[in-house]
Design a protein around this motif. Structure first.
Motif, PDB file in Angstrom:
ATOM      1  N   TYR A 342      -6.790  -3.899  -1.415  1.00 18.18           N
ATOM      2  CA  TYR A 342      -6.528  -3.883  -0.290  1.00 18.18           C
ATOM      3  C   TYR A 342      -7.890  -3.784   0.423  1.00 18.18           C
ATOM      4  CZ  TYR A 342      -2.009  -1.935  -0.543  1.00 18.18           C
ATOM      5  OH  TYR A 342      -0.404  -2.159  -0.803  1.00 18.18           O
ATOM      6  N   ALA A 343      -9.120  -3.631   0.281  1.00 19.60           N
ATOM      7  CA  ALA A 343     -10.567  -3.708   0.688  1.00 19.60           C
ATOM      8  C   ALA A 343     -10.902  -5.309   0.850  1.00 19.60           C
ATOM      9  CB  ALA A 343     -11.439  -2.773   0.721  1.00 19.60           C
ATOM     10  N   ALA A 344      -9.989  -5.208  -0.576  1.00 19.63           N
ATOM     11  CA  ALA A 344     -10.648  -6.941  -0.218  1.00 19.63           C
ATOM     12  C   ALA A 344      -9.662  -7.976  -0.053  1.00 19.63           C
ATOM     13  CB  ALA A 344     -10.686  -7.485  -2.168  1.00 19.63           C
ATOM     14  N   MET A 345      -8.886  -8.028   0.200  1.00 22.35           N
ATOM     15  CA  MET A 345      -7.686  -8.875   0.183  1.00 22.35           C
ATOM     16  C   MET A 345      -7.672  -8.579   2.041  1.00 22.35           C
ATOM     17  SD  MET A 345      -3.878  -7.626  -1.417  1.00 22.35           S
ATOM     18  CE  MET A 345      -3.048  -8.267  -0.251  1.00 22.35           C
ATOM     19  N   ALA A 346      -8.123  -8.147   3.031  1.00 24.53           N
ATOM     20  CA  ALA A 346      -8.054  -7.558   4.228  1.00 24.53           C
ATOM     21  C   ALA A 346      -9.105  -8.345   4.615  1.00 24.53           C
ATOM     22  CB  ALA A 346      -8.081  -6.162   4.564  1.00 24.53           C
ATOM     23  N   ALA A 347     -10.942  -8.333   3.625  1.00 22.44           N
ATOM     24  CA  ALA A 347     -11.755  -8.920   3.465  1.00 22.44           C
ATOM     25  C   ALA A 347     -11.810 -10.175   3.501  1.00 22.44           C
ATOM     26  CB  ALA A 347     -12.982  -8.395   3.178  1.00 22.44           C
ATOM     27  N   LYS A 348     -10.862 -10.959   3.188  1.00 25.95           N
ATOM     28  CA  LYS A 348     -10.620 -12.217   2.828  1.00 25.95           C
ATOM     29  C   LYS A 348      -9.659 -12.808   4.021  1.00 25.95           C
ATOM     30  CE  LYS A 348     -11.494 -15.372  -0.661  1.00 25.95           C
ATOM     31  NZ  LYS A 348     -12.385 -15.965   0.256  1.00 25.95           N
ATOM     32  N   THR A 349      -8.622 -11.917   3.997  1.00 23.11           N
ATOM     33  CA  THR A 349      -7.105 -12.641   4.781  1.00 23.11           C
ATOM     34  C   THR A 349      -7.664 -12.225   6.120  1.00 23.11           C
ATOM     35  OG1 THR A 349      -6.072 -11.187   4.318  1.00 23.11           O
ATOM     36  CG2 THR A 349      -6.376 -12.910   3.125  1.00 23.11           C
ATOM     37  N   GLY A 350      -8.140 -11.091   7.020  1.00 22.52           N
ATOM     38  CA  GLY A 350      -8.517 -10.504   7.939  1.00 22.52           C
ATOM     39  C   GLY A 350      -7.046 -10.065   8.327  1.00 22.52           C
ATOM     40  N   LEU A 351      -6.200 -10.584   7.048  1.00 21.02           N
ATOM     41  CA  LEU A 351      -4.969  -9.383   7.899  1.00 21.02           C
ATOM     42  C   LEU A 351      -5.335  -8.040   7.780  1.00 21.02           C
ATOM     43  CD1 LEU A 351      -2.489 -11.813   5.393  1.00 21.02           C
ATOM     44  CD2 LEU A 351      -3.450 -11.682   8.508  1.00 21.02           C
ATOM     45  N   PRO A 352      -4.209  -7.010   8.286  1.00 19.23           N
ATOM     46  CA  PRO A 352      -4.227  -5.951   7.957  1.00 19.23           C
ATOM     47  C   PRO A 352      -3.948  -5.184   6.998  1.00 19.23           C
ATOM     48  CG  PRO A 352      -2.521  -6.076  10.236  1.00 19.23           C
ATOM     49  CD  PRO A 352      -2.879  -7.310   9.617  1.00 19.23           C
ATOM     50  N   VAL A 353      -4.076  -4.811   5.806  1.00 15.26           N
ATOM     51  CA  VAL A 353      -4.349  -4.592   4.649  1.00 15.26           C
ATOM     52  C   VAL A 353      -4.525  -3.399   4.734  1.00 15.26           C
ATOM     53  CG1 VAL A 353      -3.552  -4.789   2.341  1.00 15.26           C
ATOM     54  CG2 VAL A 353      -4.215  -7.133   4.181  1.00 15.26           C
ATOM     55  N   ASP A 354      -3.683  -1.633   4.241  1.00 17.56           N
ATOM     56  CA  ASP A 354      -4.058  -1.216   4.461  1.00 17.56           C
ATOM     57  C   ASP A 354      -2.501   0.134   3.747  1.00 17.56           C
ATOM     58  OD1 ASP A 354      -5.050  -1.592   8.036  1.00 17.56           O
ATOM     59  OD2 ASP A 354      -3.109  -1.058   6.174  1.00 17.56           O
ATOM     60  N   MET A 355      -3.789   0.882   3.324  1.00 19.65           N
ATOM     61  CA  MET A 355      -2.586   1.879   2.699  1.00 19.65           C
ATOM     62  C   MET A 355      -2.177   2.888   3.558  1.00 19.65           C
ATOM     63  SD  MET A 355      -1.736   2.338  -0.256  1.00 19.65           S
ATOM     64  CE  MET A 355      -2.868   2.362  -1.289  1.00 19.65           C
ATOM     65  N   THR A 356      -1.345   3.171   3.462  1.00 21.30           N
ATOM     66  CA  THR A 356      -0.049   4.748   4.332  1.00 21.30           C
ATOM     67  C   THR A 356       0.393   5.222   3.346  1.00 21.30           C
ATOM     68  OG1 THR A 356       1.942   3.206   4.450  1.00 21.30           O
ATOM     69  CG2 THR A 356       0.985   2.384   6.014  1.00 21.30           C
ATOM     70  N   ALA A 357       0.172   6.606   4.318  1.00 19.71           N
ATOM     71  CA  ALA A 357       0.476   8.130   3.223  1.00 19.71           C
ATOM     72  C   ALA A 357       2.202   7.592   2.600  1.00 19.71           C
ATOM     73  CB  ALA A 357       0.130   8.834   4.333  1.00 19.71           C
ATOM     74  N   LEU A 358       2.767   7.124   3.848  1.00 20.50           N
ATOM     75  CA  LEU A 358       4.365   6.481   2.972  1.00 20.50           C
ATOM     76  C   LEU A 358       3.982   5.667   2.636  1.00 20.50           C
ATOM     77  CD1 LEU A 358       6.879   7.445   3.885  1.00 20.50           C
ATOM     78  CD2 LEU A 358       7.162   5.041   5.644  1.00 20.50           C
ATOM     79  N   ARG A 359       3.663   4.621   2.443  1.00 21.36           N
ATOM     80  CA  ARG A 359       3.771   3.729   1.368  1.00 21.36           C
ATOM     81  C   ARG A 359       3.320   4.806   0.053  1.00 21.36           C
ATOM     82  NH1 ARG A 359       0.166  -1.327   2.455  1.00 21.36           N
ATOM     83  NH2 ARG A 359       1.958  -1.447   3.576  1.00 21.36           N
ATOM     84  N   ALA A 360       2.050   5.249  -0.212  1.00 18.21           N
ATOM     85  CA  ALA A 360       1.105   5.260  -1.039  1.00 18.21           C
ATOM     86  C   ALA A 360       2.989   7.359  -2.327  1.00 18.21           C
ATOM     87  CB  ALA A 360       0.251   6.795  -1.656  1.00 18.21           C
ATOM     88  N   ALA A 361       3.605   7.018  -1.024  1.00 18.75           N
ATOM     89  CA  ALA A 361       4.348   8.481  -1.281  1.00 18.75           C
ATOM     90  C   ALA A 361       5.351   7.903  -1.648  1.00 18.75           C
ATOM     91  CB  ALA A 361       4.257   9.414  -0.213  1.00 18.75           C
ATOM     92  N   ALA A 362       5.385   6.946  -1.131  1.00 16.37           N
ATOM     93  CA  ALA A 362       7.313   6.007  -1.836  1.00 16.37           C
ATOM     94  C   ALA A 362       6.372   5.323  -3.136  1.00 16.37           C
ATOM     95  CB  ALA A 362       7.236   5.245  -0.943  1.00 16.37           C
ATOM     96  N   VAL A 363       5.632   4.999  -3.237  1.00 20.65           N
ATOM     97  CA  VAL A 363       5.538   4.257  -4.585  1.00 20.65           C
ATOM     98  C   VAL A 363       5.213   5.854  -5.720  1.00 20.65           C
ATOM     99  CG1 VAL A 363       3.247   3.215  -5.593  1.00 20.65           C
ATOM    100  CG2 VAL A 363       4.352   2.153  -3.500  1.00 20.65           C
ATOM    101  N   PHE A 364       4.975   6.090  -5.205  1.00 15.22           N
ATOM    102  CA  PHE A 364       4.135   7.486  -5.951  1.00 15.22           C
ATOM    103  C   PHE A 364       5.655   8.270  -6.654  1.00 15.22           C
ATOM    104  CE2 PHE A 364       3.847  12.305  -7.611  1.00 15.22           C
ATOM    105  CZ  PHE A 364       2.902  12.004  -8.445  1.00 15.22           C
ATOM    106  N   ALA A 365       6.460   8.225  -5.631  1.00 14.64           N
ATOM    107  CA  ALA A 365       8.044   8.929  -6.030  1.00 14.64           C
ATOM    108  C   ALA A 365       9.161   7.633  -6.819  1.00 14.64           C
ATOM    109  CB  ALA A 365       9.036   9.242  -4.623  1.00 14.64           C
ATOM    110  N   GLY A 366       8.515   6.612  -6.515  1.00 14.71           N
ATOM    111  CA  GLY A 366       9.125   5.393  -7.451  1.00 14.71           C
ATOM    112  C   GLY A 366       9.056   5.036  -8.731  1.00 14.71           C
ATOM    113  N   THR A 367       7.658   5.591  -8.807  1.00 10.18           N
ATOM    114  CA  THR A 367       6.923   5.502 -10.243  1.00 10.18           C
ATOM    115  C   THR A 367       7.487   6.732 -10.853  1.00 10.18           C
ATOM    116  OG1 THR A 367       4.325   4.352  -9.645  1.00 10.18           O
ATOM    117  CG2 THR A 367       4.680   5.550 -11.810  1.00 10.18           C
ATOM    118  N   ILE A 368       8.082   7.680 -10.524  1.00  9.88           N
ATOM    119  CA  ILE A 368       8.581   8.784 -11.259  1.00  9.88           C
ATOM    120  C   ILE A 368       9.371   8.528 -11.610  1.00  9.88           C
ATOM    121  CG2 ILE A 368       9.018  11.863 -10.745  1.00  9.88           C
ATOM    122  CD1 ILE A 368       6.896  12.118  -9.625  1.00  9.88           C
TER     123      ILE A 368
END
Ligand SMILES: Nc1ncnc2c1ncn2[C@@H]1O[C@H](COP(=O)(O)OP(=O)(O)O)[C@@H](O)[C@H]1O
Ligand SMILES: [Mg+2]
Lengths: 391, 242
Positions: A342-368
């Motif tokens: 994400y940090a690399a993508m944000a630096a390269k594109t100037g786009l707001p690519v950042d991790m949200t707690a909700l997204r992390a939780a959703a991916v974790f739940a999805g993984t389980i």
């Protein structure tokens, strides 16, 4: 750990023992799950950046209701309206104020000589209350002709180089053949259709875009009177403007319709959406592969357990145990690496690519969920078979 | 007393269509409670197939098997699970779980009956491993045990929960003479003390003298049965069914 799990599960933690017995396999399985996580995170990151930048385009204005041309799918793509609509709106009960908003795009030469595309917001200087919180106090400077506010976070520009732009340190430049003076900055950043933004008065806007007529704003911004419900006022306006080719929506409605349009109708949005789906699918396949291989490799042992009188739910709980362990052990490196990406993508594109707690939780739940589902499918082979067939 | 195993006109086939091949032909047997029965016969004669059919590990296709009073033909999954818990199976291969220690493998034979006192279960597992001469190997993984030791762990796992019937498929193949005899004596003693019925496949002539009954199979048919020794098997009247 084994003791703890033994107590917790009320049985030998066979999943744990099995996974930790073969370290190479465990590392490979973890890598598989982590890779699946990264795949989904990257796709969600891009989709999130698209959504974030769409939402951000609305942060430069502040209004209750937005009146737009009926062909306006996004903030910037509608045909011009006639100003008459604004006067009609002002005559409606419940409407406290209204202002025209002009939108266009122009090229701007960055300090380093390269060209950036900026979205230009034109708003009458007296309509300060319609300028969004992201605009700031610099808006007052715009009453003087040919003054603009530049986007500090324009893609490809070092924010430091614009940081000291102020009335005392103006930055002079030319755009569309008009000499302009930047007297302050706003903070917006680039999106998928522009590299940054520029805010001016309506008069300056019209000098920049010579072909646009004064009476033809892109949107009309409406503020409702104190205590009025914007939804109800919007409904009244819709009725009153019934014969004009316009859309009347609350600002939130307009923003979410824009979001829905750009993420489901525009190629970029569709591609990112598909990317998320494909990422999940590939992730599911990887996780399934890992667990199915593990079940296949222990078929003889499981057949023995079955012969001893273990019921099918024992095998389900065993693979769920494995699934949960893999989900946790794979998620941790997966989310760590994703943060780096994400940090690399944000630096390269100037786009707001950042991790949200909700997204992390959703991916974790999805993984389980994916792990558990894969495990359940992987044990299907055991369900019907006679133990003697499995040796 | 009711026979723990009643086999009536049992037939079994492998494969389907063209490849369908009959492996068991019209076998009928009644096994006495508490007895040690030995199944013999050349390789491929159907010993393992018959043992797994009687032991509820294979679906009964033709004829009938009554195990501990339950009909196995068409038995429900729940009934099978309940029955299997009352049995001890010793397989040709040891089939130990490679990730579990000797003690943990044996514990699997106890935990199938549900949550119990952990300390007592541990002690029971250790005790039976000691009886089988593995007291110094309880916390070893199978990969660190010899073939004979692994087989003894498998035997401990099958016997630890005092099964009513023990099925053993060439259990002594991997053991030396003394260990093999010791295992069979133990099974026989179990039969005397607890009335455990044992059916064992073996080629091992040294063991035959311990058997109460010896049945010989050939090409899926019973050809000799010591319980009916006065009458050559070939001359027994054949049932028309099957
Ligand atoms: N799973 C199987 N599929 C097809 N044929 C089998 C299968 N198991 C055993 N057979 C056949 O059934 C016959 C009896 O086999 P088996 O019971 O294993 O004999 P034994 O244990 O006496 O050596 C053999 O001809 C063997 O080829
Ligand atoms: Mg065999």
């Amino acid at each position: 750990m084994t003791r703890l799990l033994h107590r917790l599960l009320g049985r030998l933690p066979i999943g744990w023992l099995q996974l930790t017995h073969n370290r190479t396999r465990l590392v490979a399985a973890m890598a598989g799950v982590a890779f699946a996580n990264i795949l989904v995170f990257v796709q969600l990151g891009m989709l999130g950046a698209l959504q974030g930048t769409i939402g951000a385009t609305y942060s430069l204005v502040q209004a209750d209701i937005l009146i737009s041309s009926s062909d306006a799918n996004t903030l910037t793509d509608g045909s011009p309206l006639t100003r008459r609509v604004m006067f009609q709106a002002l005559a409606e009960p419940g409407v406290a104020a209204a202002a025209p908003l002009y939108l266009g795009q122009t090229d701007w030469t960055r300090p380093d000589g390269s060209t950036a595309t900026l979205t230009v917001y034109g708003l009458p200087p007296e309509a300060e209350s319609f300028a969004g919180p992201a605009v700031g106090s610099g808006f007052r400077q715009l009453a003087v002709a040919d003054r603009v506010l530049l986007d500090l976070r324009t893609r490809g520009v070092d924010p430091e180089s614009l940081a000291d732009v102020s009335p005392d340190h103006p930055l002079r430049f030319e755009a569309n053949g008009v000499a302009l003076t930047a007297v302050d900055t706003v903070e917006l950043g680039g999106g998928f259709s522009a590299d940054g933004a520029m805010v001016t008065s309506d008069q300056t806007f019209l000098r920049l875009f010579g072909q646009r007529l004064a009476g033809t704003p892109t949107h009309i911004l409406v503020r409702v009177a104190e205590g009025q419900d914007p939804t109800l006022v919007a409904a009244g306006l819709r009725e009153a403007l019934d014969d004009a080719p316009v859309l009347v929506r609350t600002l939130e409605e307009a923003a979410s319709a824009d979001l829905a349009y750009q993420t489901t109708q525009r190629p970029v949005g569709v591609i990112f959406g598909m990317g998320v789906l494909i990422g999940m699918l590939v992730g599911l396949v990887i996780v399934y592969q890992v667990l199915a291989t593990d079940v296949a490799d222990h078929l003889r042992e499981y057949a023995t357990f079955k012969a001893m009188g273990y019921p099918h739910r024992f095998f389900l709980s065993l693979v769920f145990e494995e699934a949960l362990i893999l989900a946790v052990l794979g998620f941790l490196p997966g989310v760590m690496l994703s943060l780096g990406i994400y940090a690399a993508m944000a630096a390269k594109t100037g786009l707001p690519v950042d991790m949200t707690a909700l997204r992390a939780a959703a991916v974790f739940a999805g993984t389980i969920l994916a792990c558990a589902l894969s495990g359940a499918i992987a044990t299907q082979r055991l369900r019907g078979a006679d133990p003697a067939e499995l040796f | 007393m009711l026979a723990p195993i009643e086999v009536r006109h049992l037939d079994h086939w492998f494969g389907a269509g063209e490849a369908r091949k009959q492996a068991i032909f019209d076998v009928s047997l009644s096994i006495e409670p508490g007895s040690l029965t030995i199944l013999m016969g050349p390789s491929g004669s159907g010993k393992t197939t018959l043992l797994t059919l009687m032991g509820c590990l294979r679906e009964v296709q033709g004829g009938s098997v009554q195990l501990l009073g339950e009909e196995l033909r068409g038995a429900s999954a729940a009934c099978q699970v309940a029955l299997r818990r009352r049995l001890g199976f010793i397989f040709q291969a040891h089939n130990l779980h490679e990730s579990l220690t000797a003690r943990q493998n044996v514990l699997m034979g106890l935990e199938v009956h549900g949550r119990g006192d952990r300390g007592r279960q541990d002690a029971a597992a250790e005790h039976i491993l000691q009886l089988l001469g593995l007291g110094h190997r309880v916390d070893y993984l199978p990969e660190n045990l010899s073939g004979g030791q692994k087989q003894r762990v498998a035997i401990a796992r099958a016997l630890v929960s005092n099964p009513e019937v023990v099925f053993a498929d060439e259990p002594t193949a991997a053991l030396d003479r003394e260990a093999g005899l010791q295992v069979v004596r133990m099974l026989k003693a179990l039969g005397r003390e607890r009335g455990t019925t044992t059916v064992m496949v073996t080629h091992d002539n040294r063991i035959l003298e311990l058997a109460d009954r010896i049945i010989t199979l050939e090409d899926g048919r019973v050809v000799t049965d010591s319980a009916e020794a006065h009458q050559p098997a070939e001359l027994l009247p054949r049932s028309a069914s099957g």
